[in-house]
Design a protein around this motif. Structure first.
Motif, PDB file in Angstrom:
ATOM      1  N   ASP A   1       0.995  -1.202  -0.238  1.00 28.40           N
ATOM      2  CA  ASP A   1       0.021  -0.214   0.097  1.00 28.40           C
ATOM      3  C   ASP A   1       0.881   1.378   0.004  1.00 28.40           C
ATOM      4  OD1 ASP A   1      -2.634  -1.225   0.155  1.00 28.40           O
ATOM      5  OD2 ASP A   1      -2.260  -1.605   2.125  1.00 28.40           O
ATOM      6  N   THR A   2       2.103   1.141  -0.035  1.00 19.51           N
ATOM      7  CA  THR A   2       3.045   1.985  -0.246  1.00 19.51           C
ATOM      8  C   THR A   2       2.927   3.311  -1.141  1.00 19.51           C
ATOM      9  OG1 THR A   2       4.830   0.861  -1.208  1.00 19.51           O
ATOM     10  CG2 THR A   2       4.853   1.217   1.417  1.00 19.51           C
ATOM     11  N   ALA A   3       3.194   4.461  -1.459  1.00 19.23           N
ATOM     12  CA  ALA A   3       3.013   5.069  -2.315  1.00 19.23           C
ATOM     13  C   ALA A   3       3.938   4.766  -3.326  1.00 19.23           C
ATOM     14  CB  ALA A   3       3.365   6.780  -2.209  1.00 19.23           C
ATOM     15  N   GLY A   4       3.513   5.079  -4.755  1.00 15.56           N
ATOM     16  CA  GLY A   4       4.361   4.739  -5.908  1.00 15.56           C
ATOM     17  C   GLY A   4       5.793   5.122  -6.130  1.00 15.56           C
ATOM     18  N   THR A   5       5.843   6.622  -5.631  1.00 17.61           N
ATOM     19  CA  THR A   5       7.112   7.403  -5.789  1.00 17.61           C
ATOM     20  C   THR A   5       8.103   6.550  -5.119  1.00 17.61           C
ATOM     21  OG1 THR A   5       5.877   8.713  -3.874  1.00 17.61           O
ATOM     22  CG2 THR A   5       5.997   9.590  -6.463  1.00 17.61           C
ATOM     23  N   THR A   6       7.985   5.995  -3.951  1.00 18.02           N
ATOM     24  CA  THR A   6       9.238   5.175  -3.431  1.00 18.02           C
ATOM     25  C   THR A   6       9.914   4.340  -4.316  1.00 18.02           C
ATOM     26  OG1 THR A   6       7.854   3.806  -2.190  1.00 18.02           O
ATOM     27  CG2 THR A   6       8.182   5.969  -1.152  1.00 18.02           C
ATOM     28  N   GLU A   7       9.150   3.822  -5.037  1.00 14.91           N
ATOM     29  CA  GLU A   7       9.654   2.722  -5.906  1.00 14.91           C
ATOM     30  C   GLU A   7      10.085   3.130  -7.112  1.00 14.91           C
ATOM     31  OE1 GLU A   7      10.615  -0.829  -5.476  1.00 14.91           O
ATOM     32  OE2 GLU A   7      11.383   0.156  -6.984  1.00 14.91           O
ATOM     33  N   SER A   8      11.665   3.584  -7.120  1.00 10.28           N
ATOM     34  CA  SER A   8      11.705   4.636  -8.201  1.00 10.28           C
ATOM     35  C   SER A   8      11.894   4.026  -9.679  1.00 10.28           C
ATOM     36  CB  SER A   8      12.973   5.258  -7.904  1.00 10.28           C
ATOM     37  OG  SER A   8      13.879   4.493  -8.000  1.00 10.28           O
ATOM     38  N   GLU A   9      12.751   2.529  -9.875  1.00  9.27           N
ATOM     39  CA  GLU A   9      12.753   2.029 -10.966  1.00  9.27           C
ATOM     40  C   GLU A   9      11.247   1.841 -11.649  1.00  9.27           C
ATOM     41  OE1 GLU A   9      14.385  -1.747 -11.100  1.00  9.27           O
ATOM     42  OE2 GLU A   9      14.606  -1.619 -13.289  1.00  9.27           O
ATOM     43  N   LEU A  10      10.444   1.191 -10.912  1.00  9.16           N
ATOM     44  CA  LEU A  10       9.120   0.773 -11.470  1.00  9.16           C
ATOM     45  C   LEU A  10       8.264   2.096 -11.740  1.00  9.16           C
ATOM     46  CD1 LEU A  10       7.334  -1.544 -12.094  1.00  9.16           C
ATOM     47  CD2 LEU A  10       6.462  -1.282  -9.795  1.00  9.16           C
ATOM     48  N   TRP A  11       8.591   3.118 -10.843  1.00 15.95           N
ATOM     49  CA  TRP A  11       7.742   4.359 -10.974  1.00 15.95           C
ATOM     50  C   TRP A  11       8.255   5.106 -12.399  1.00 15.95           C
ATOM     51  CZ3 TRP A  11       3.349   6.150  -9.347  1.00 15.95           C
ATOM     52  CH2 TRP A  11       2.921   7.277  -9.395  1.00 15.95           C
ATOM     53  N   ARG A  12       9.721   5.038 -12.395  1.00 13.84           N
ATOM     54  CA  ARG A  12       9.940   5.530 -13.670  1.00 13.84           C
ATOM     55  C   ARG A  12       9.410   4.928 -15.072  1.00 13.84           C
ATOM     56  NH1 ARG A  12      16.089   7.396 -14.481  1.00 13.84           N
ATOM     57  NH2 ARG A  12      15.210   7.265 -16.405  1.00 13.84           N
ATOM     58  N   GLU A  13       9.512   3.726 -15.019  1.00 15.07           N
ATOM     59  CA  GLU A  13       8.985   2.818 -15.939  1.00 15.07           C
ATOM     60  C   GLU A  13       7.572   3.192 -16.285  1.00 15.07           C
ATOM     61  OE1 GLU A  13      11.472   0.816 -17.805  1.00 15.07           O
ATOM     62  OE2 GLU A  13      10.179   1.278 -19.411  1.00 15.07           O
ATOM     63  N   LEU A  14       6.762   3.246 -15.264  1.00 18.43           N
ATOM     64  CA  LEU A  14       5.407   3.279 -15.447  1.00 18.43           C
ATOM     65  C   LEU A  14       5.356   4.868 -16.110  1.00 18.43           C
ATOM     66  CD1 LEU A  14       2.394   2.892 -14.358  1.00 18.43           C
ATOM     67  CD2 LEU A  14       2.746   4.467 -12.640  1.00 18.43           C
ATOM     68  N   HIS A  15       6.016   5.686 -15.754  1.00 19.49           N
ATOM     69  CA  HIS A  15       5.575   7.137 -16.479  1.00 19.49           C
ATOM     70  C   HIS A  15       6.257   7.134 -18.075  1.00 19.49           C
ATOM     71  CE1 HIS A  15       3.887   9.822 -13.461  1.00 19.49           C
ATOM     72  NE2 HIS A  15       4.354   8.948 -12.754  1.00 19.49           N
ATOM     73  N   LYS A  16       7.196   6.328 -18.102  1.00 18.24           N
ATOM     74  CA  LYS A  16       7.628   6.053 -19.435  1.00 18.24           C
ATOM     75  C   LYS A  16       6.297   5.299 -20.264  1.00 18.24           C
ATOM     76  CE  LYS A  16      11.475   4.017 -21.541  1.00 18.24           C
ATOM     77  NZ  LYS A  16      12.643   3.121 -21.493  1.00 18.24           N
ATOM     78  N   THR A  17       5.909   4.544 -19.719  1.00 16.52           N
ATOM     79  CA  THR A  17       4.777   3.780 -20.332  1.00 16.52           C
ATOM     80  C   THR A  17       3.543   4.637 -20.656  1.00 16.52           C
ATOM     81  OG1 THR A  17       5.611   1.734 -19.292  1.00 16.52           O
ATOM     82  CG2 THR A  17       3.480   1.523 -20.274  1.00 16.52           C
ATOM     83  N   ILE A  18       3.095   5.659 -19.520  1.00 18.25           N
ATOM     84  CA  ILE A  18       2.021   6.283 -19.722  1.00 18.25           C
ATOM     85  C   ILE A  18       2.310   7.030 -20.825  1.00 18.25           C
ATOM     86  CG2 ILE A  18       0.605   8.274 -18.890  1.00 18.25           C
ATOM     87  CD1 ILE A  18       1.493   7.188 -15.893  1.00 18.25           C
ATOM     88  N   LYS A  19       3.506   7.792 -21.085  1.00 14.12           N
ATOM     89  CA  LYS A  19       3.955   8.501 -22.135  1.00 14.12           C
ATOM     90  C   LYS A  19       3.688   7.769 -23.591  1.00 14.12           C
ATOM     91  CE  LYS A  19       7.188  11.749 -23.575  1.00 14.12           C
ATOM     92  NZ  LYS A  19       8.545  11.994 -24.125  1.00 14.12           N
TER      93      LYS A  19
END
Length: 851
Positions: A690-708
């Motif tokens: 349930d932690t916030a996404g921002t803490t998991e940096s590699e996955l979070w970055r990949e997510l934003h790359k994917t959104i884009k």
RNA sequence: GGUCGAGUGGUGGAAUCGGUAGACACAACGGACUUAAAAUUCGUCGCCUGUAAAAAGGUGUGAGGGUUCAAGUCCCUCCUCGACCA
């Protein structure tokens, strides 16, 4: 237990039922509600509901349009995304005759099968707007629109040559004929003049041409329409006939070559032929004319066929030099193009050259510049006029202008624009189509029935063949139907032709906007909100006819103030075809894949051992290489079918079907499933946090790359394959990290949802969310997440990659240059040679050192 | 014959405005797990040279030429395939 692994057969029907019961994709019809949001109208060409059912080509059309509809809906648009049936037409009628069933029954069954099959793909249609072109509530308005065309004098009766098949007692289209025979039965077909309804599409030729510029269509498609309309500018030139007071007019695009005209040709159907033919030549000319009647236009104008013709014995007078010019009759000239007569310039027209060579007619050079002498080959290119009196020395373009000016001043000719486009043959002698809302009085006058008399419903009749005396099948109706009492008390006989199959599809995109309106074809305010169609997608086979006919009707409606846009389809794409391996022996016989085996690297027939040829061809029943979308759904589910169709390549590309590829995307869906669900227990994956996404940096970055990337690729439509690639990369990353924040994965499900709506909805539900993810808001990416403190600089020496440097993102060009020159690997390739030039490309993170 | 489009590994295909060729998959091969197989999982994977394995290098986007610091991408010629038209 059974619920734990990914089971599309279970979750897909469940959510499809939920969507249906809760009207998940219903669009409001209230203009006040609609106005609160922007609109998006995405339309796949509705299917012709033949008995063959849904095929893979339909799926290749409807899946990408559905992804786009889902995507725009999540972005906050009201999305018009409807489906219906193109149901009138000859195949249904033939089937009905063969099986001794009423076409209404056949159509009802076929459309039900189509709907079932389409619904299994999980497409987000607003089914409340479903239309069927063969229902009176729909064709009432097709007839109504026809009356608007009729009132504008755009419909008329004419005697035109048609392909008549005596054995079937019906008219056939050009596509149904090969080598003078009906393709299905081999019955001979002849050309016959018949009284037919025509629509004056030629009156709109110029606008249909010009307004192509307003459209966001592929250039190739616009070019095809331009070519079909075929505008050419030239001149009408009048020739006097020697020893006669008669004249005839020719159309030419090359008035500059008039001095080179050494003969003239009349089409065999030309009315002057019988009048001017010299008595000595009459027998030969008559025989020739009769013979040419049965040839098709294609046969007559084919460059490969030998030119034929007969000299009439008469001479025309060339208006520019008064030279007597022999008049021939030849079937390579068509009555339906231009004036049905030509001036022939064998020196500068290939077909004229061939004809002149065959019959020993003189060939004169009037444009210089050809590679070969004109006696050997016609020169059709640009050059300088010679042997042409007042045109000598001029270039072709200038010579054309000067000749036209001269002809106009002498009153021997005029500037003329000519189109290849013909008026549209709009009647058929069949049953299963829209009756015309017209009737005939005994004195021959035609009356239009009032709007209140619509629909003119199809009468029940006992046989769907033409009558013994050659009248259309509707003439078999009883008197109650055939006779109509007009408001003035007169009794008239109804028109018994029907409209062609194209009619219903000319305006169906408008009916979707207000499908149940009983007062009008559609509401004006709704039309103004929704039109034009933002994206229309369909097969390339409709690139010309359907799209041209629909554009024509739309423009007529526009001129009548009934629609607000000049053009119906603003954006348009042709999906590619799906190819599949087919197997053939040397006799051309096809084999099913299950009749075939590999033997020493050779493909052979199992039964006979005969070696076979394999090739990639368009899927079709006759090639025995069809793969049924519903079979794929049975084995892998609708989400896998959808993903596969999008993943094999760009939407517009034609790509081969590969069974193994379906398994690939199926495995991807299983990996997605396992990110969320523990297959042992059926509980949520323990790695979910349930932690916030921002803490998991590699996955979070990949997510934003994917959104884009998914956002951009979906928007562009033709890159949906790379959107899926990026989602695969995200899932591969997520599979490897230790903890998975739920928030991150939920955002990913949004991205997946337009593509694979069932699995996305099921996982969304399992995460404890209520409602439909299809109604959730599309995520946006945060650019700052994508930028990092260091960048990788590509170091090249003489254009070749030699090293990679990790440098701070804010490094200046000079710092990059210093770092690169100091790099040990770069140094090895410079080897002390003098550095001539250094190019730094900041946007590409690249440096090139030239030594 | 004309017009338009396309040629990239064994396969489908990626590669923004000319800037790291081969992303992502499939197939194949090897390892782990298993009695075994399937499934799963980890890895290799254009070609050539090189090496025990590496490292390293060369070469490579249908063929040939050109422009450029740099070409799959732009220009010219040719070949092949496809679509449409005749």
């Amino acid at each position: 237990m059974e619920n734990h692994p990914y089971a599309p057969a279970k979750i897909e029907p469940y959510w499809q039922a939920e969507w249906r019961e809760q009207d998940a994709f219903k669009v409001p019809n209230d203009i006040e509600i609609l106005k609160t949001q922007p609109k998006f109208y995405v339309l796949g060409m509705f299917p012709y509901t033949s008995g063959a059912g849904l095929h893979m080509g339909h799926a290749k059309n409807y899946v990408p349009t559905d992804v786009l509809a889902n995507f725009r809906r999540m972005q906050g648009y009201h999305v018009m995304h409807p489906m219906g049936w193109d149901a009138f037409g000859l195949p249904t009628e033939r089937y009905a005759v063969r099986e001794n069933e009423h076409p209404v029954q056949v159509t009802k069954r076929n459309t039900e099968i189509f709907q079932q099959q389409i619904q299994r793909i999980g497409l987000s249609y607003d089914w409340s707007r479903k239309i069927d072109t063969s229902l009176p509530e729909y064709y009432r308005w097709t007839q109504w629109i026809f009356l608007r065309l009729y009132e504008k004098d755009l419909a008329y009766l004419a005697d035109v040559p048609v392909n008549w098949c005596p054995a079937l007692g019906t008219v056939l289209s050009n596509e149904e004929i090969k080598d003078g025979k009906y393709v299905e039965t081999g019955d001979p077909v002849e050309r016959r003049l018949m009284h037919q309804w025509m629509l004056k599409i030629t009156a709109y030729a110029e606008r249909l041409l010009e307004d192509l510029d307003l459209l966001d269509w592929p250039d190739g498609l616009k070019e095809m329409q331009r070519h079909w309309i075929g505008k050419s500018e030239g001149a009408d030139i009048t020739f006097d006939i020697k020893d006669s007071d008669k004249t005839f007019t020719v159309f030419t695009t090359r008035p500059d070559t008039l001095f080179g005209a050494t003969y003239c040709v009349l089409a065999p159907e030309h009315p002057l032929v019988s009048e001017i033919t010299h008595p000595d030549a009459a027998a030969a000319v008559n025989a020739y004319v009769e013979e040419s009647v049965n040839k098709s236009d294609l046969q007559r104008t084919d460059l490969a066929t030998e030119k034929t013709g007969v000299f009439t014995g008469a001479y025309a007078i060339n208006p520019c030099n008064n030279a007597p010019t022999p008049i021939w009759v030849a079937d390579y000239v068509l009555m339906t193009y231009g004036t049905g007569a030509i001036m022939a310039v064998p020196g500068h027209d290939e077909r004229d050259h061939e004809f002149a060579t065959t019959f020993g007619i003189p060939i004169v050079e009037v444009i210089s510049g050809g590679e070969k002498p004109v006696e050997e080959a016609a020169f059709e290119g640009d050059g300088v006029c010679v042997n042409s009196d007042f045109l000598n020395g001029l270039q072709v373009d200038d010579a054309k202008k000067k000749m036209i000016a001269w002809l106009e001043s002498e009153e021997k000719g005029t500037l003329q624009v000519q189109y290849r486009l013909r008026d549209w043959l709009f009647s058929r002698q069949r049953y299963w189509g829209e009756p015309f809302p017209l009737a005939h009085l005994e004195d021959g006058t035609i009356v239009q029935l009032p709007d209140e008399a619509l629909p003119v419903e199809l009468p029940p009749i006992d046989a769907y063949k033409p009558t013994e005396d050659g009248k259309p099948p509707l003439a078999r109706a009883d008197e109650d139907w055939l006779k109509v009492t007009l408001s003035d008390g007169n009794i008239a006989t109804r028109e018994t032709n029907i409209m062609p199959q194209w009619a219903g599809s000319c305006w169906y995109y408008l009916r979707f906007l207000d499908a149940h309106n009983t007062e009008a074809p559609f509401d004006t305010a709704l039309e103004r909100y929704w039109m034009p169609v933002d994206l229309y997608m369909g097969g390339a086979e409709h690139a010309v006819l359907h799209l041209l006919y629909a554009r024509f009707w739309h423009k007529v409606l526009y001129d009548s103030g009934l629609v607000s846009t000049q053009e119906p389809f603003q954006g348009l794409l042709n999906q590619g075809t799906i190819l599949a391996e087919s197997y053939q022996d040397t006799t051309g016989k096809y084999y099913y894949p299950h009749e075939v085996e590999q033997n020493d690297g050779k493909v052979v027939a199992k039964a006979s051992g005969v070696s076979l040829q394999t090739q990639l061809e368009k899927m079709s029943k006759s090639r025995f290489n069809v793969i049924n979308p519903n079979d794929v759904i049975d084995n892998y589910g609708a989400d896998a079918l959808r993903l596969y169709l999008l993943f094999i390549g760009p939407v517009t590309a034609s790509t081969p079907w590969q069974d193994a590829g379906v398994e690939g995307v199926y495995r991807f869906l299983q990996r997605v499933w396992r990110l969320f669900v523990d297959e042992e227990s059926g509980e949520l994956n323990e790695k979910l946090t349930d932690t916030a996404g921002t803490t998991e940096s590699e996955l979070w970055r990949e997510l934003h790359k994917t959104i884009k990337q998914v956002t951009e690729d979906t928007e562009s439509i033709d890159k949906m394959n790379t959107a899926i690639s990026q989602m695969m990369i995200f899932v591969n990353t997520a599979t490897q990290v230790k903890s998975l924040p739920k928030e991150t994965l939920k955002i990913f499900l949004h991205l997946l949802s337009p593509y694979a709506p069932h699995i996305a909805q099921e996982l969304w539900h399992r995460l404890g969310e209520t409602g439909f993810i299809a109604h959730a808001q599309w995520p946006t990416h945060d650019e700052s997440v994508l930028t990092s403190a260091t960048v990788t600089i590509i170091a090249q020496v003489n254009g070749k990659l030699r090293s990679r440097l990790e440098l701070p993102a804010e490094a200046t060009d000079k710092e990059i240059e210093e770092a690169a020159l100091a790099d040990e690997r770069v140094q090895r390739f410079i080897e002390g040679k003098p550095v001539r030039k250094v190019i730094v490309v900041p946007k590409r993170n690249l440096i090139n050192i030239v030594v």
